[in-house]
Design an enzyme around this catalytic site. Structure first.
Site, short mmCIF file in Angstrom:
data_model
loop_
_atom_site.label_atom_id
_atom_site.label_comp_id
_atom_site.label_asym_id
_atom_site.label_seq_id
_atom_site.Cartn_x
_atom_site.Cartn_y
_atom_site.Cartn_z
N GLU A 72 -7.99 -20.46 -86.87
CA GLU A 72 -7.94 -20.33 -85.40
C GLU A 72 -7.04 -21.39 -84.75
O GLU A 72 -6.33 -21.12 -83.79
CB GLU A 72 -9.36 -20.43 -84.83
CG GLU A 72 -9.48 -20.20 -83.35
CD GLU A 72 -9.17 -18.77 -82.93
OE1 GLU A 72 -9.96 -17.88 -83.21
OE2 GLU A 72 -8.11 -18.56 -82.32
N LYS A 108 4.18 -18.99 -84.98
CA LYS A 108 2.90 -18.52 -84.42
C LYS A 108 2.91 -16.99 -84.26
O LYS A 108 1.90 -16.33 -84.47
CB LYS A 108 2.64 -19.20 -83.08
CG LYS A 108 2.40 -20.70 -83.24
CD LYS A 108 2.36 -21.42 -81.92
CE LYS A 108 2.09 -22.91 -82.12
NZ LYS A 108 2.31 -23.69 -80.90
N ASP A 140 8.93 -22.93 -83.60
CA ASP A 140 7.48 -23.14 -83.59
C ASP A 140 6.78 -21.88 -83.06
O ASP A 140 5.83 -21.37 -83.67
CB ASP A 140 7.16 -24.36 -82.71
CG ASP A 140 5.68 -24.57 -82.52
OD1 ASP A 140 5.04 -25.15 -83.41
OD2 ASP A 140 5.14 -24.13 -81.48
#
Ligand SMILES: NC(=O)c1ccc[n+]([C@@H]2O[C@H](COP(=O)([O-])OP(=O)(O)OC[C@H]3O[C@@H](n4cnc5c(N)ncnc54)[C@H](OP(=O)(O)O)[C@@H]3O)[C@@H](O)[C@H]2O)c1
Length: 432
Positions: free
Chosen positions: A131, A206, A202
């Site tokens: 998570e 994700k 980055d």
């Protein structure tokens, strides 16, 4: 099983906070889980020094080499907070290969080595949770994994990088990129080397994790277009705002099509102009947001701090809790609604208040209102008196400083009893 043993690798920004919270919330976690989460080992290059600084008891085994801990530690659940790729990959495959549960916040590991890590989890029959890897403290992954099980996710638009959002939103306020970056680094949500953030890489990592979660497939990094915010200047930001009514944000998007079992996806990360009234334009500074477009539930927005020690450790600990619950058989202890909740008095709730009165145009009326507020201990932040319309009453708007509701109510009652104040009025709590 009355205790589950936990081992944490990496005692840096997130690891230290995770260990601190794991110990500080021990009693609460034990009550909710029905079993103790017992820290049995830590690994870090400076394990001895960090363990001392954290006040860990001697029973917690210190490892200088995380891989040795992965091979040897007598833990049910391992947490990887090392950062990087190669060591975390070996750590993850070793732990999962032993059939032990793994929690990681490492988006790079998942983006680049997902097939290996998922394969090791399958082979070892082990559980994996991540998570913290995508949005720090915002629980988007569990929502995507579970809460839309009966729905279909059509697409995602996310602002997933605090550094770029900070540079763009502070830029709109007139701050230079260098100042905005220094501020973000001082607040701990921008990396010392911001190149991965600024180039969009980055956010792209994700996006790979999100796409994998929704489709079960691997969106290989480098296979979709990624652009960063480097070309965006102060001139672009002010033109967009003043002439176009738009704000620039680095938006990472996914659109899903195809059939269940053969999903297709389009993906991109790019600086994007969004209308000022759009929810993504309201995302500023270190905040992250994810707008989820679904077939049945419509559009939903998740919003919060996407990085930093506290938010990320909160997500890591939630993963530890959920995996520990799974290991124990998936059932929470039977305690729901078994206890009476004590209600705190609403009189103690503190906030500023707005009060609109209709006041007869008589000498000294305002002074008596001010006295009633002062006697109750309520201080005035602003007072505005409108012109009399028609008759003899004058609308008066008062904004107080933050005060307990009980005091405000005492003052309001007294004000309403004044002969110069008409009964019709409006009182509202103001959110800070
Ligand atoms: N910081 C955040 O806000 C944030 C948010 C979301 C996700 N994450 C993820 O969480 C993970 C940890 O981030 P962080 O900010 O806590 O990193 P960090 O401050 O650099 O901490 C990592 C720690 O692990 C140690 N370490 C790394 N490799 C090692 C090795 N091979 N052997 C022994 N020790 C080793 C480091 O020691 P040295 O310093 O000596 O190398 C350091 O103490 C990363 O995957 C990151 O992407 C972080």
């Amino acid at each position: 099983m009355n205790a589950l043993n936990v081992a944490v690798a990496g005692l840096g920004t997130v690891g230290r906070e995770t260990v601190r919270l794991l110990r500080a919330r021990r009693a609460e976690l034990k009550e909710r889980l029905g079993a103790e989460l017992r820290l049995v080992a830590v690994a870090d290059r400076a394990a001895a020094r960090e363990a001392r600084a954290l006040g860990l008891p001697a029973s917690v085994v210190r490892y200088g080499d995380p891989l040795e801990m992965a091979r040897r530690a007598e833990a049910d659940l391992f947490v990887e907070l090392l950062g990087g790729l190669e060591t975390p990959k070996r750590f993850a495959t070793t732990v999962l290969g032993r059939g032990k549960a793994l929690v990681t916040a490492n988006k790079r590991l998942l983006a680049h080595a997902w097939p290996d890590v998922a394969g090791a989890a399958r082979a070892g029959g082990a559980r994996l949770a991540f998570e913290g890897s995508v949005a720090g403290g915002i629980p988007v992954l569990r929502a995507l994994e579970l809460s839309f099980s009966g729905d279909r996710v059509l697409g995602l638009d996310g602002i997933r990088n605090g550094t770029t959002t900070s540079l763009l939103s502070r830029g709109e306020e007139g701050a230079s990129p260098a100042d905005a970056l220094a501020e973000a680094q001082a607040l701990g949500f921008a990396e010392k080397d911001p190149s991965m953030d600024l180039s969009g890489q980055d956010a792209a990592q994700k996006l790979t994790v999100l796409a994998g979660l929704v489709t079960g497939g691997w969106l290989k990094p480098g296979s979709f277009p990624v652009a960063g915010i480097e070309p965006v200047t102060a001139r672009d930001l002010s033109f967009a705002r003043e002439r176009l009514g738009m704000a620039a944000r680095l938006v990472a998007s996914l659109r899903f099509s195809g059939k269940p079992g053969a999903p297709a996806v389009s993906a991109s990360v790019a600086p994007t102009l969004v209308p000022l009234g759009h929810p993504l334009a309201a995302v500023r500074r270190q905040y992250n947001a994810l707008l989820v477009h679904t077939a049945s539930a419509g559009d939903l927005m998740f919003y919060g701090r996407g990085a930093g020690a506290g938010p990320t450790a909160s997500a890591v600990l939630a993963d530890v809790f959920v995996l520990a619950r799974d290991i124990r058989g998936g059932l929470p202890p039977a305690q729901s609604a078994s206890r009476r909740l004590d209600l705190a008095s609403p009189d103690h709730a503190v906030s500023p208040f707005y009060l609109r009165l209709e006041v007869l145009d008589r000498p000294g009326a305002l002074a008596r209102i001010a006295d009633a507020l002062a006697d109750a201990g309520v201080s005035i932040a602003a007072i505005h008196q409108d012109k009399a319309v028609g008759g003899r009453s004058v609308p008066v708007m008062i904004v107080t400083h933050a005060t307990p509701r009980g005091r405000f109510e005492r003052a309001r009652k007294r004000i309403m009893s004044l002969a110069a104040v008409k009964p019709s009025h409006c009182a509202m709590r103001m959110m800070a």
